[in-house]
Design a protein around this motif. Structure first.
Motif, PDB file in Angstrom:
ATOM      1  N   VAL A 277      44.316  43.176  31.363  1.00 18.62           N
ATOM      2  CA  VAL A 277      44.533  43.495  32.774  1.00 18.62           C
ATOM      3  C   VAL A 277      45.410  42.443  33.440  1.00 18.62           C
ATOM      4  CG1 VAL A 277      43.398  43.665  35.020  1.00 18.62           C
ATOM      5  CG2 VAL A 277      42.447  44.875  33.054  1.00 18.62           C
ATOM      6  N   ALA A 278      45.084  41.156  33.219  1.00 14.20           N
ATOM      7  CA  ALA A 278      45.792  40.083  33.912  1.00 14.20           C
ATOM      8  C   ALA A 278      47.235  39.958  33.456  1.00 14.20           C
ATOM      9  CB  ALA A 278      45.060  38.762  33.710  1.00 14.20           C
ATOM     10  N   PHE A 279      47.467  40.010  32.142  1.00 13.99           N
ATOM     11  CA  PHE A 279      48.806  39.708  31.626  1.00 13.99           C
ATOM     12  C   PHE A 279      49.554  40.933  31.116  1.00 13.99           C
ATOM     13  CE2 PHE A 279      46.319  35.815  31.246  1.00 13.99           C
ATOM     14  CZ  PHE A 279      47.131  34.947  31.962  1.00 13.99           C
ATOM     15  N   GLY A 280      48.833  42.031  30.901  1.00 13.03           N
ATOM     16  CA  GLY A 280      49.502  43.255  30.485  1.00 13.03           C
ATOM     17  C   GLY A 280      49.779  44.181  31.655  1.00 13.03           C
ATOM     18  N   GLN A 281      48.763  44.405  32.482  1.00 17.69           N
ATOM     19  CA  GLN A 281      48.900  45.321  33.612  1.00 17.69           C
ATOM     20  C   GLN A 281      49.492  44.650  34.844  1.00 17.69           C
ATOM     21  OE1 GLN A 281      45.289  47.437  34.403  1.00 17.69           O
ATOM     22  NE2 GLN A 281      46.146  48.673  36.055  1.00 17.69           N
ATOM     23  N   TYR A 282      49.128  43.371  35.064  1.00 15.52           N
ATOM     24  CA  TYR A 282      49.571  42.677  36.279  1.00 15.52           C
ATOM     25  C   TYR A 282      50.210  41.315  35.965  1.00 15.52           C
ATOM     26  CZ  TYR A 282      46.564  46.058  38.729  1.00 15.52           C
ATOM     27  OH  TYR A 282      45.975  47.198  39.214  1.00 15.52           O
ATOM     28  N   PRO A 283      51.246  41.252  35.135  1.00  9.45           N
ATOM     29  CA  PRO A 283      51.834  39.948  34.782  1.00  9.45           C
ATOM     30  C   PRO A 283      52.454  39.224  35.975  1.00  9.45           C
ATOM     31  CG  PRO A 283      53.229  41.742  34.012  1.00  9.45           C
ATOM     32  CD  PRO A 283      51.952  42.373  34.471  1.00  9.45           C
ATOM     33  N   LYS A 284      53.094  39.950  36.890  1.00  9.86           N
ATOM     34  CA  LYS A 284      53.716  39.298  38.042  1.00  9.86           C
ATOM     35  C   LYS A 284      52.658  38.700  38.966  1.00  9.86           C
ATOM     36  CE  LYS A 284      57.879  42.207  38.056  1.00  9.86           C
ATOM     37  NZ  LYS A 284      58.679  43.193  38.833  1.00  9.86           N
ATOM     38  N   ARG A 285      51.541  39.399  39.111  1.00 10.31           N
ATOM     39  CA  ARG A 285      50.461  38.870  39.938  1.00 10.31           C
ATOM     40  C   ARG A 285      49.851  37.625  39.305  1.00 10.31           C
ATOM     41  NH1 ARG A 285      47.230  44.171  42.436  1.00 10.31           N
ATOM     42  NH2 ARG A 285      49.098  45.262  43.180  1.00 10.31           N
ATOM     43  N   SER A 286      49.848  37.577  37.975  1.00  9.71           N
ATOM     44  CA  SER A 286      49.335  36.392  37.291  1.00  9.71           C
ATOM     45  C   SER A 286      50.236  35.186  37.534  1.00  9.71           C
ATOM     46  CB  SER A 286      49.207  36.664  35.789  1.00  9.71           C
ATOM     47  OG  SER A 286      48.266  37.688  35.548  1.00  9.71           O
TER      48      SER A 286
ATOM     49  N   GLU B 181      41.739  39.221  45.575  1.00 12.73           N
ATOM     50  CA  GLU B 181      41.920  40.602  46.023  1.00 12.73           C
ATOM     51  C   GLU B 181      42.978  41.383  45.248  1.00 12.73           C
ATOM     52  OE1 GLU B 181      42.917  40.449  50.178  1.00 12.73           O
ATOM     53  OE2 GLU B 181      44.895  39.584  49.850  1.00 12.73           O
ATOM     54  N   ILE B 182      43.750  40.745  44.373  1.00 10.97           N
ATOM     55  CA  ILE B 182      44.864  41.459  43.729  1.00 10.97           C
ATOM     56  C   ILE B 182      44.556  41.898  42.302  1.00 10.97           C
ATOM     57  CG2 ILE B 182      46.594  40.319  45.161  1.00 10.97           C
ATOM     58  CD1 ILE B 182      47.282  38.523  42.788  1.00 10.97           C
ATOM     59  N   PHE B 183      43.317  41.683  41.832  1.00  9.55           N
ATOM     60  CA  PHE B 183      42.932  42.123  40.494  1.00  9.55           C
ATOM     61  C   PHE B 183      41.719  43.057  40.586  1.00  9.55           C
ATOM     62  CE2 PHE B 183      45.164  38.129  39.789  1.00  9.55           C
ATOM     63  CZ  PHE B 183      46.062  38.492  38.798  1.00  9.55           C
ATOM     64  N   PRO B 184      41.508  43.911  39.576  1.00 14.13           N
ATOM     65  CA  PRO B 184      40.411  44.885  39.625  1.00 14.13           C
ATOM     66  C   PRO B 184      39.049  44.222  39.751  1.00 14.13           C
ATOM     67  CG  PRO B 184      41.984  45.482  37.917  1.00 14.13           C
ATOM     68  CD  PRO B 184      42.373  44.118  38.396  1.00 14.13           C
ATOM     69  N   MET B 185      38.104  44.980  40.296  1.00 13.13           N
ATOM     70  CA  MET B 185      36.778  44.468  40.609  1.00 13.13           C
ATOM     71  C   MET B 185      36.071  43.894  39.376  1.00 13.13           C
ATOM     72  SD  MET B 185      33.336  45.504  40.460  1.00 13.13           S
ATOM     73  CE  MET B 185      32.078  44.356  41.013  1.00 13.13           C
ATOM     74  N   GLU B 186      36.178  44.552  38.217  1.00 10.25           N
ATOM     75  CA  GLU B 186      35.457  44.108  37.026  1.00 10.25           C
ATOM     76  C   GLU B 186      35.922  42.742  36.527  1.00 10.25           C
ATOM     77  OE1 GLU B 186      35.908  48.627  36.697  1.00 10.25           O
ATOM     78  OE2 GLU B 186      37.047  46.909  37.422  1.00 10.25           O
ATOM     79  N   THR B 187      37.148  42.356  36.880  1.00  4.24           N
ATOM     80  CA  THR B 187      37.705  41.090  36.408  1.00  4.24           C
ATOM     81  C   THR B 187      37.875  40.084  37.548  1.00  4.24           C
ATOM     82  OG1 THR B 187      40.022  41.786  36.712  1.00  4.24           O
ATOM     83  CG2 THR B 187      38.972  42.356  34.627  1.00  4.24           C
TER      84      THR B 187
END
Length: 484
Positions: A268-277, A396-402
């Motif tokens: 999720v962090a580096f595959g789905q949301y790399p820019k947010r990471s 607030e920028i990542f899914p609730m489970e993570t």
């Protein structure tokens, strides 16, 4: 027996976000948000008493470099604690962990007061930091999931800014406790840590009444309990405000799960949301280096380089702390109105440029202790709002489970890079003189400005949006895989 997993439709996020502000929300703020006062108290006390701890009469006799090492060990503990307890927060729930981490803090800070040699002192600082680091993950998760979306920015910034109330209190207490007319040299600093434990006990009493996050509950198979909890919250809010609540029609489909594995978290962090990471890391590294470097060693700069008496040095931290608290308090609402991108980039870049000016003046030796303190008040008015927004952003920028693990990871990596290296460098810089310390200020300024530029390019416009709209829960995107 294991909780039965189902696919459910829920209206809980919308029901929580549409609540008017009420006394119930203040209970959440006091019960959870006051932990930042503890952190501010801890950091400022160790910074304020650092000169005393270098005296043989203190019972420890640390060198300035060892003061920097103690600060780095505290931050290391915070990083380790955030990762361990962040993972458990997503797995076991917010409430269980924010009780465990506070108890760990209480035990470790009481033990610090009884330190009999440097090694024991360092060990206690590690576990005190672990408790505080775990608090960051558990508390930020719970607050964001319980506070309505339209208030999330200003509440998060004000709560993170309350760190500086603890800092101001720590500075004032240190002045009294370091006065040998009242307390012996080897007693006063110990009482300072004991008072932190007293405040922690008060927070523990309030925190018992804070509920589990309903968002965590419905994802982890406790949807009936979550519905019952939100029913009770709505009844209390209606009773406190006298307002009728409008119905919520939008539903969210959730594939429940017992837990989320590390593989999913990384994906999720580096595959789905790399820019947010990249954004989260940039914001945390910049603010962590600046704050930990300056505040863990500021008393040493005053006493060793500017000739301020050791028992007077804490007074200089009080106006700086109040300026830091004023920043998020005054500017916080703009993060919900003007927006995240404009305010985060503005506070980071603005404070970085002001820090460059401060460094140049300090290097030119035109600043005495009072003038340097005034400069810091101005710099940190803006930097504090920016620093607080780093925690807001990653929560607030990542899914609730993570969410808790994301907070923990970015706090640990960012703080590890900036918060451990910073105090170690500045401990050495103080021994080398004013020119070396000024170089440290320039490094901090560069990191803050760079993070502000990253925010302009990669920032997320999350103001006044539901958490589920900013980042859909993993459980809403795909069927659950039981990763127990």
């Amino acid at each position: 027996m294991a909780q039965q997993l189902e696919t459910i439709d829920t209206r809980i996020p919308g029901r929580l976000d549409r609540l008017p502000w009420a006394g119930w929300h203040w209970m959440i703020v006091v019960g959870l948000g006051t932990v930042w006062i503890l952190d501010g108290l801890e950091v400022t006390i160790i910074g304020s008493i650092s000169d005393r701890l270098t005296e043989g009469a203190s019972g420890l006799g640390l060198t300035p470099a060892e003061i920097g090492l103690a600060a780095a060990i505290y931050v290391t503990g915070a990083c380790v604690g955030s990762l361990v307890f962040g993972y458990l927060t997503d797995r076991w729930g917010r409430k269980r962990l924010f009780m465990i981490t506070l108890l760990l803090y209480l035990a470790a800070t009481v033990a610090t007061a009884f330190s009999f040699n440097p090694i024991f002192f360092f060990i206690c600082r590690f576990f005190t930091g672990a408790g505080i680091g775990g608090e960051y993950a558990a508390i930020n998760s719970a607050i964001d999931e319980l506070i309505p979306a339209r208030h999330r920015g200003v509440v998060d910034l004000a709560i993170n800014g309350s760190y500086w109330l603890g800092a101001a209190a720590g500075a004032v207490l240190s002045v009294v406790l370091l006065n040998e007319s009242f307390f012996a040299a080897d007693i006063g600093w110990r009482l300072a840590f004991g008072l932190g434990a007293v405040l922690g006990l008060v927070i523990l009493l309030v925190r018992r009444h804070v509920p589990e996050s309903p968002r965590w509950m419905f994802i982890h198979g406790h949807n009936d309990e979550a519905e019952e909890l939100v029913d009770g919250i709505e009844e209390r809010v209606q009773r406190e405000t006298g307002k009728d609540l409008e119905p919520v029609e939008n539903t969210l489909t959730i594939h429940q799960r017992h837990s989320t594995g590390f593989g999913t978290i990384i994906k999720v962090a580096f595959g789905q949301y790399p820019k947010r990471s990249v954004l989260g890391l940039s914001l945390f590294v910049g603010q962590a280096f600046l704050y930990n470097a300056v505040f863990f060693t500021y008393a040493l700069v005053l006493t060793k380089l500017l000739g301020v008496p050791g028992d007077a040095a804490p007074w200089y931290l009080v106006p700086i702390a109040l300026g830091n608290f004023a920043g998020p308090l005054v500017l916080g609402r703009l993060f919900d109105t003007l927006g995240r991108r404009a305010m985060i980039s503005g506070t980071y870049i603005g404070s970085g440029l002001l820090l460059v000016v401060t460094g140049l003046l300090f290097q030119a030796k035109v600043l005495d202790a009072v003038a340097l303190t005034v400069c810091w008040c101005i710099v940190f008015f803006f930097a504090s709002a920016g620093s607080s927004s780093a925690y807001l952003t990653v929560s607030e920028i990542f899914p609730m489970e993570t969410r808790a693990m994301a907070i923990a990871f970015f706090y640990a990596v960012g703080t590890g890079l900036g918060g451990i290296i910073g105090p170690l460098l500045f401990g050495q810089f103080v021994e080398q003189g004013i020119g070396a310390v000024a170089v440290g200020y320039f490094i901090g300024a560069g990191l803050m400005i760079a993070a502000g530029v990253v925010e302009i390019v990669l920032g997320v416009d999350a103001e006044r949006k539901s958490l589920e709209d900013i980042a859909a829960p993993v459980s809403a995107q795909q069927p659950a895989v039981d990763s127990r």
